[in-house]
Design a protein around this motif. Structure first.
Motif, PDB file in Angstrom:
ATOM      1  N   LEU A  56      43.773  48.627  25.413  1.00 42.80           N
ATOM      2  CA  LEU A  56      44.871  49.080  26.471  1.00 42.80           C
ATOM      3  C   LEU A  56      44.722  48.548  27.681  1.00 42.80           C
ATOM      4  CD1 LEU A  56      44.111  53.143  26.517  1.00 42.80           C
ATOM      5  CD2 LEU A  56      46.071  51.963  25.358  1.00 42.80           C
ATOM      6  N   LEU A  57      45.831  48.095  28.335  1.00 48.71           N
ATOM      7  CA  LEU A  57      45.525  47.444  29.598  1.00 48.71           C
ATOM      8  C   LEU A  57      46.075  48.390  30.686  1.00 48.71           C
ATOM      9  CD1 LEU A  57      47.640  43.888  29.233  1.00 48.71           C
ATOM     10  CD2 LEU A  57      44.991  44.312  29.418  1.00 48.71           C
ATOM     11  N   ILE A  58      45.136  48.686  31.460  1.00 48.84           N
ATOM     12  CA  ILE A  58      45.465  49.705  32.484  1.00 48.84           C
ATOM     13  C   ILE A  58      45.526  48.774  34.156  1.00 48.84           C
ATOM     14  CG2 ILE A  58      44.655  51.827  33.677  1.00 48.84           C
ATOM     15  CD1 ILE A  58      42.960  51.976  31.199  1.00 48.84           C
ATOM     16  N   SER A  59      46.778  48.721  34.618  1.00 49.01           N
ATOM     17  CA  SER A  59      47.076  48.133  35.904  1.00 49.01           C
ATOM     18  C   SER A  59      47.032  49.312  36.931  1.00 49.01           C
ATOM     19  CB  SER A  59      48.149  47.302  35.775  1.00 49.01           C
ATOM     20  OG  SER A  59      48.396  46.423  34.665  1.00 49.01           O
ATOM     21  N   THR A  60      46.468  49.192  37.881  1.00 47.44           N
ATOM     22  CA  THR A  60      46.392  50.158  39.026  1.00 47.44           C
ATOM     23  C   THR A  60      46.576  49.319  40.327  1.00 47.44           C
ATOM     24  OG1 THR A  60      44.817  51.446  37.793  1.00 47.44           O
ATOM     25  CG2 THR A  60      45.204  52.102  40.002  1.00 47.44           C
ATOM     26  N   TRP A  61      47.297  50.079  41.312  1.00 50.91           N
ATOM     27  CA  TRP A  61      47.443  49.642  42.610  1.00 50.91           C
ATOM     28  C   TRP A  61      47.339  50.633  43.645  1.00 50.91           C
ATOM     29  CZ3 TRP A  61      51.073  51.255  46.037  1.00 50.91           C
ATOM     30  CH2 TRP A  61      51.455  50.847  47.345  1.00 50.91           C
ATOM     31  N   GLN A  62      46.859  50.351  44.691  1.00 52.24           N
ATOM     32  CA  GLN A  62      46.745  51.511  45.974  1.00 52.24           C
ATOM     33  C   GLN A  62      47.296  50.332  47.200  1.00 52.24           C
ATOM     34  OE1 GLN A  62      42.479  52.771  45.213  1.00 52.24           O
ATOM     35  NE2 GLN A  62      43.584  54.651  45.164  1.00 52.24           N
ATOM     36  N   PRO A  63      47.684  51.071  48.033  1.00 53.30           N
ATOM     37  CA  PRO A  63      48.344  50.630  49.276  1.00 53.30           C
ATOM     38  C   PRO A  63      47.238  49.767  50.150  1.00 53.30           C
ATOM     39  CG  PRO A  63      49.019  52.750  49.304  1.00 53.30           C
ATOM     40  CD  PRO A  63      48.004  52.591  48.189  1.00 53.30           C
ATOM     41  N   GLY A  64      47.548  48.392  50.149  1.00 54.30           N
ATOM     42  CA  GLY A  64      46.691  47.433  50.902  1.00 54.30           C
ATOM     43  C   GLY A  64      45.673  46.747  49.920  1.00 54.30           C
ATOM     44  N   GLU A  65      45.679  47.205  48.539  1.00 54.81           N
ATOM     45  CA  GLU A  65      44.703  46.399  47.731  1.00 54.81           C
ATOM     46  C   GLU A  65      45.341  45.778  46.685  1.00 54.81           C
ATOM     47  OE1 GLU A  65      42.085  49.203  45.730  1.00 54.81           O
ATOM     48  OE2 GLU A  65      41.501  50.033  47.801  1.00 54.81           O
ATOM     49  N   ASP A  66      44.804  44.692  46.132  1.00 49.56           N
ATOM     50  CA  ASP A  66      45.392  43.975  44.931  1.00 49.56           C
ATOM     51  C   ASP A  66      45.338  44.829  43.683  1.00 49.56           C
ATOM     52  OD1 ASP A  66      45.535  41.549  46.480  1.00 49.56           O
ATOM     53  OD2 ASP A  66      43.572  40.829  45.861  1.00 49.56           O
ATOM     54  N   VAL A  67      46.258  44.453  42.843  1.00 46.31           N
ATOM     55  CA  VAL A  67      46.535  45.178  41.455  1.00 46.31           C
ATOM     56  C   VAL A  67      45.222  44.966  40.833  1.00 46.31           C
ATOM     57  CG1 VAL A  67      47.499  45.294  39.266  1.00 46.31           C
ATOM     58  CG2 VAL A  67      48.960  44.897  41.360  1.00 46.31           C
ATOM     59  N   LYS A  68      44.463  45.983  40.114  1.00 46.08           N
ATOM     60  CA  LYS A  68      43.260  45.827  39.193  1.00 46.08           C
ATOM     61  C   LYS A  68      43.927  46.014  37.840  1.00 46.08           C
ATOM     62  CE  LYS A  68      40.392  47.345  42.787  1.00 46.08           C
ATOM     63  NZ  LYS A  68      41.076  47.947  43.868  1.00 46.08           N
ATOM     64  N   VAL A  69      43.332  45.575  36.881  1.00 43.99           N
ATOM     65  CA  VAL A  69      43.564  45.483  35.685  1.00 43.99           C
ATOM     66  C   VAL A  69      42.215  45.621  34.605  1.00 43.99           C
ATOM     67  CG1 VAL A  69      44.803  44.391  33.640  1.00 43.99           C
ATOM     68  CG2 VAL A  69      45.568  44.036  36.044  1.00 43.99           C
ATOM     69  N   ILE A  70      42.226  46.714  34.100  1.00 43.16           N
ATOM     70  CA  ILE A  70      41.210  46.972  33.263  1.00 43.16           C
ATOM     71  C   ILE A  70      41.617  47.057  31.822  1.00 43.16           C
ATOM     72  CG2 ILE A  70      39.374  48.576  32.466  1.00 43.16           C
ATOM     73  CD1 ILE A  70      39.904  49.918  35.515  1.00 43.16           C
ATOM     74  N   GLN A  71      40.669  46.241  31.064  1.00 38.94           N
ATOM     75  CA  GLN A  71      41.183  46.256  29.441  1.00 38.94           C
ATOM     76  C   GLN A  71      40.192  47.403  28.905  1.00 38.94           C
ATOM     77  OE1 GLN A  71      40.933  42.790  27.180  1.00 38.94           O
ATOM     78  NE2 GLN A  71      42.131  41.701  28.807  1.00 38.94           N
ATOM     79  N   ARG A  72      40.391  48.191  28.042  1.00 35.78           N
ATOM     80  CA  ARG A  72      39.805  49.315  27.164  1.00 35.78           C
ATOM     81  C   ARG A  72      40.040  48.898  25.644  1.00 35.78           C
ATOM     82  NH1 ARG A  72      39.173  54.613  30.550  1.00 35.78           N
ATOM     83  NH2 ARG A  72      37.299  54.153  31.499  1.00 35.78           N
ATOM     84  N   ARG A  73      39.155  49.260  25.182  1.00 36.36           N
ATOM     85  CA  ARG A  73      38.905  48.844  23.563  1.00 36.36           C
ATOM     86  C   ARG A  73      38.814  50.227  22.904  1.00 36.36           C
ATOM     87  NH1 ARG A  73      39.975  44.046  21.801  1.00 36.36           N
ATOM     88  NH2 ARG A  73      39.624  42.418  23.220  1.00 36.36           N
TER      89      ARG A  73
END
Length: 157
Positions: free
Chosen positions: A140-157
């Motif tokens: 899985l690729l989980i992309s998360t964004w919050q105001p004022g922050e860069d997008v964070k991407v986490i990989q889960r197997r």
């Protein structure tokens, strides 16, 4: 306040992919908080109008009363008719601001594809967090964004 347009400017790769999930189907799931703090889920339609994301509701609907009492809510995109999650699974954490000015309500109704059939509530949705979960081969690729922050991407197997 973080508008949809702010999200598009701050996360130009993620925002269109999440928007596509909400535009792929008309009906989605809204989570609100009841008077005792427990969650309530309801079907909902949302509209992208100008720089913002909106939802409307029939006058007196419990989801609208929940939002009046506590504007924190979450929106989950319709996953579609199969289990593939093509395009991903989109979730938004939001703060709902009710439109109360008659001119603002009239402008909102005028922009809708069809005017509301009767009295209604309308809310502009301010973004607190946006998440897109996608299936990529064996993980899985989980992309998360919050105001004022860069997008964070986490990989889960």
């Amino acid at each position: 306040m973080t508008t949809w347009q702010d999200f598009e400017q701050q996360a130009p790769d993620l925002a269109p992919r999440i928007r596509a999930r909400f535009e792929a189907y008309r009906h989605h799931v809204l989570a609100t908080l009841t008077r005792d703090g427990s969650p309530r889920v309801s079907g909902i339609e949302v509209d992208f109008l100008g720089a913002d994301l909106y939802l409307g509701s029939m006058a007196g609907a419990v989801k609208a009363l929940d939002l009046r009492r506590d504007p924190r809510c979450a929106l989950h995109s319709n996953p579609g008719p199969d289990t593939s999650l093509t395009g991903g699974d989109a979730k938004l954490a939001l703060y709902a601001v009710e439109l109360t000015d008659p001119d603002e309500l009239a402008a909102y109704a005028a922009e809708l594809p069809e005017p509301p059939p009767g009295p209604f509530h309308a809310f502009r949705l301010e973004l607190r967090r946006a998440t897109l979960t996608e299936v990529a081969e064996d993980h899985l690729l989980i992309s998360t964004w919050q105001p004022g922050e860069d997008v964070k991407v986490i990989q889960r197997r």
